[in-house]
Design a protein around this motif. Structure first.
Motif, short mmCIF file in Angstrom:
data_model
loop_
_atom_site.label_atom_id
_atom_site.label_comp_id
_atom_site.label_asym_id
_atom_site.label_seq_id
_atom_site.Cartn_x
_atom_site.Cartn_y
_atom_site.Cartn_z
N ARG A 59 0.85 -1.20 0.00
CA ARG A 59 0.00 0.00 0.00
C ARG A 59 0.88 1.25 0.00
O ARG A 59 0.67 2.17 -0.79
N THR A 85 -3.95 -0.46 -7.53
CA THR A 85 -4.35 -0.33 -6.13
C THR A 85 -5.43 -1.33 -5.75
O THR A 85 -5.63 -1.57 -4.57
N ARG A 86 -6.08 -1.92 -6.74
CA ARG A 86 -7.03 -3.02 -6.43
C ARG A 86 -6.32 -4.12 -5.68
O ARG A 86 -6.94 -4.84 -4.90
N GLY A 89 -4.02 -2.44 -1.83
CA GLY A 89 -4.69 -1.95 -0.63
C GLY A 89 -4.72 -0.44 -0.50
O GLY A 89 -5.30 0.09 0.45
N ALA A 90 -4.11 0.27 -1.44
CA ALA A 90 -4.19 1.73 -1.40
C ALA A 90 -5.59 2.16 -1.83
O ALA A 90 -6.13 1.68 -2.82
N SER A 91 -6.18 3.05 -1.07
CA SER A 91 -7.55 3.50 -1.34
C SER A 91 -7.54 4.77 -2.20
O SER A 91 -6.49 5.39 -2.41
N ALA A 92 -8.73 5.16 -2.63
CA ALA A 92 -8.86 6.42 -3.36
C ALA A 92 -8.39 7.58 -2.48
O ALA A 92 -7.73 8.51 -2.96
N GLU A 93 -8.67 7.50 -1.19
CA GLU A 93 -8.22 8.54 -0.25
C GLU A 93 -6.69 8.58 -0.18
O GLU A 93 -6.08 9.64 -0.13
N ASP A 94 -6.05 7.40 -0.19
CA ASP A 94 -4.59 7.32 -0.19
C ASP A 94 -4.01 7.98 -1.44
O ASP A 94 -3.02 8.71 -1.37
N LEU A 122 -9.83 5.24 -11.43
CA LEU A 122 -10.70 4.81 -10.33
C LEU A 122 -12.12 4.53 -10.83
O LEU A 122 -12.76 3.58 -10.38
N HIS A 126 -14.17 1.07 -10.59
CA HIS A 126 -15.54 1.03 -10.06
C HIS A 126 -16.48 0.36 -11.05
O HIS A 126 -17.32 -0.46 -10.68
N SER A 129 -16.05 -3.39 -11.09
CA SER A 129 -16.54 -4.09 -9.91
C SER A 129 -18.07 -4.04 -9.81
O SER A 129 -18.66 -4.76 -9.03
#
Length: 130
Positions: A59, A85-86, A89-94, A122, A126, A129
């Motif tokens: 991440r 990042t899928r 573990g890095a999020s959109a916030e990260d 991103l 989305h 998924s």
């Protein structure tokens, strides 16, 4: 020779875990005599020597990589690593936080373009998924 083979094997495992089987399979299948040495180099060095280290998480490496690529203007690579990042573990916030650092330390234009690229990547994640 054994160390090189070990780095290549570790690198390929890490590369597949981060970028995904399909992406790596496509890169490997596109390899020819001209690009083979480059593919070996990035697999051993980037993936086997750096990304395979356990000092920081995938991440965190993902966030660092996205920020560095954005700062350097490597737009295709930014998109690829945002999609990765899928798996990291890095999020959109990260990603947003990393790009805010880019704005301050590498310039607003670099961050502005990277935000556009990251938003599109991103959205792609989305849509896949959904």
């Amino acid at each position: 020779m054994a160390d090189t083979q070990t780095k290549f094997s570790a690198g390929m495992r890490t590369r597949r875990s981060v970028l995904g089987e399909g992406y790596v399979d496509a890169a490997v299948s596109a390899t020819d005599a001209f690009t083979a040495d480059f593919q070996t180099l990035i697999t051993e060095s980037a993936w086997g020597s750096v990304w395979s280290r356990e000092t920081i998480s995938k991440r965190e490496r993902s966030m660092l990589t996205i920020a560095l690529l954005a700062a350097l203007g490597h737009h295709d690579e930014v998109a690829m690593h945002v999609r990765a990042t899928r798996n990291t573990g890095a999020s959109a916030e990260d990603i947003k936080e990393a790009l805010l650092h880019v704005a301050i330390y590498a310039g607003v234009p670099a961050a502005n373009h990277a935000f556009k690229i990251a938003r599109a990547a991103l959205a792609e994640i989305h849509d896949e998924s959904a």
